[in-house]
Design an enzyme around this catalytic site. Sequence first.
Site, PDB file in Angstrom:
ATOM      1  N   CYS A 238       0.836  -1.200   0.000  1.00 22.72           N
ATOM      2  CA  CYS A 238       0.000   0.000   0.000  1.00 22.72           C
ATOM      3  C   CYS A 238       0.873   1.252   0.000  1.00 22.72           C
ATOM      4  O   CYS A 238       1.718   1.420   0.888  1.00 22.72           O
ATOM      5  CB  CYS A 238      -0.914  -0.002   1.219  1.00 22.72           C
ATOM      6  N   ASN A 247       2.625  -7.953  -1.348  1.00 23.45           N
ATOM      7  CA  ASN A 247       1.669  -9.020  -1.085  1.00 23.45           C
ATOM      8  C   ASN A 247       2.420 -10.348  -1.025  1.00 23.45           C
ATOM      9  O   ASN A 247       3.523 -10.474  -1.539  1.00 23.45           O
ATOM     10  CB  ASN A 247       0.654  -9.102  -2.225  1.00 23.45           C
TER      11      ASN A 247
END
Length: 298
Positions: A238, A247
Amino acid sequence: MSDFIEIVDVSPRDGLQSQPVLLSVEHKLELINRLIDAGVRSMEAVSFVNPKRVPQMADAEEVVRGLPQRGDVTFIGLVLNLRGFERAVACNIDEINCAVVASDTFNQRNQGATTEQTMGVIKEITREIQAAGINMGVTVSAAFGCPFEGEMPMEKVVRLVQRLAAMGYTDISLADTIGAAGPSDVAAMVRRIRTLEPALSLSCHFHNTRNTAVANTYAAIQEGVTSFDASCGGVGGCPFAPAATGNVATEDLLYMIHRMGLKTGIDINKIIETAKWLEGPLGTSMPAMLTRAGVFPA
């Protein structure tokens, strides 16, 4: 426990949104087509967000126009507000995903609104979506911890999930946006929600910031979760979370899942090849373990 685990690859969106290199539409479409060739049948392709805040996603409409027309692949677009929803509908994207952050501070940093305001937007979008017959999912972000507020109380997350379920959502994703959770945290959260909302279909979105994402996935599988987001090569993070890393890597999850004797329908070697290819356009190496080590046996 199901013997099939769905992997939703989010590298075209979540993977690219924080990269310093802006990929061309052509490179994005090649990434998407490589993922399809590897067997990925659901992926987050774009986000319809403010291009000034996330310039990596400024070409969302062009990317959607270039997507292959296939009935066996679901392309998902992230929206955070009504303007993004309108753009997504105009593009005829297959599915829309909204997100609300459990932490009010993080929601304001990420979406320019309070958590309660975003819940209001989701409620408004829900009415439009139900009228239009569009598929939509919702993610509760920072469900296990916030970089600004610290530990996230489980009951706060559970209340958000229950409110979303009351709006009619049957598929809700729990996101460990900053990679704060451990396996016991994940198991406890899933059990609590299943006890209160047994009809819900939960999915999970883990980041590997603190090297717990694969273990967290295992814990969620043991609790009956069968759908997970992952990013080819492990790219992502993010842009509004300090020190956020990628991720969990698609290939790293695939290796564990396949060693468990479970099926995904995805070719791990083709995912590794795609991750190595992606290193070229991005000009950086991939954090995924399997991209470096390869499968065993070779």
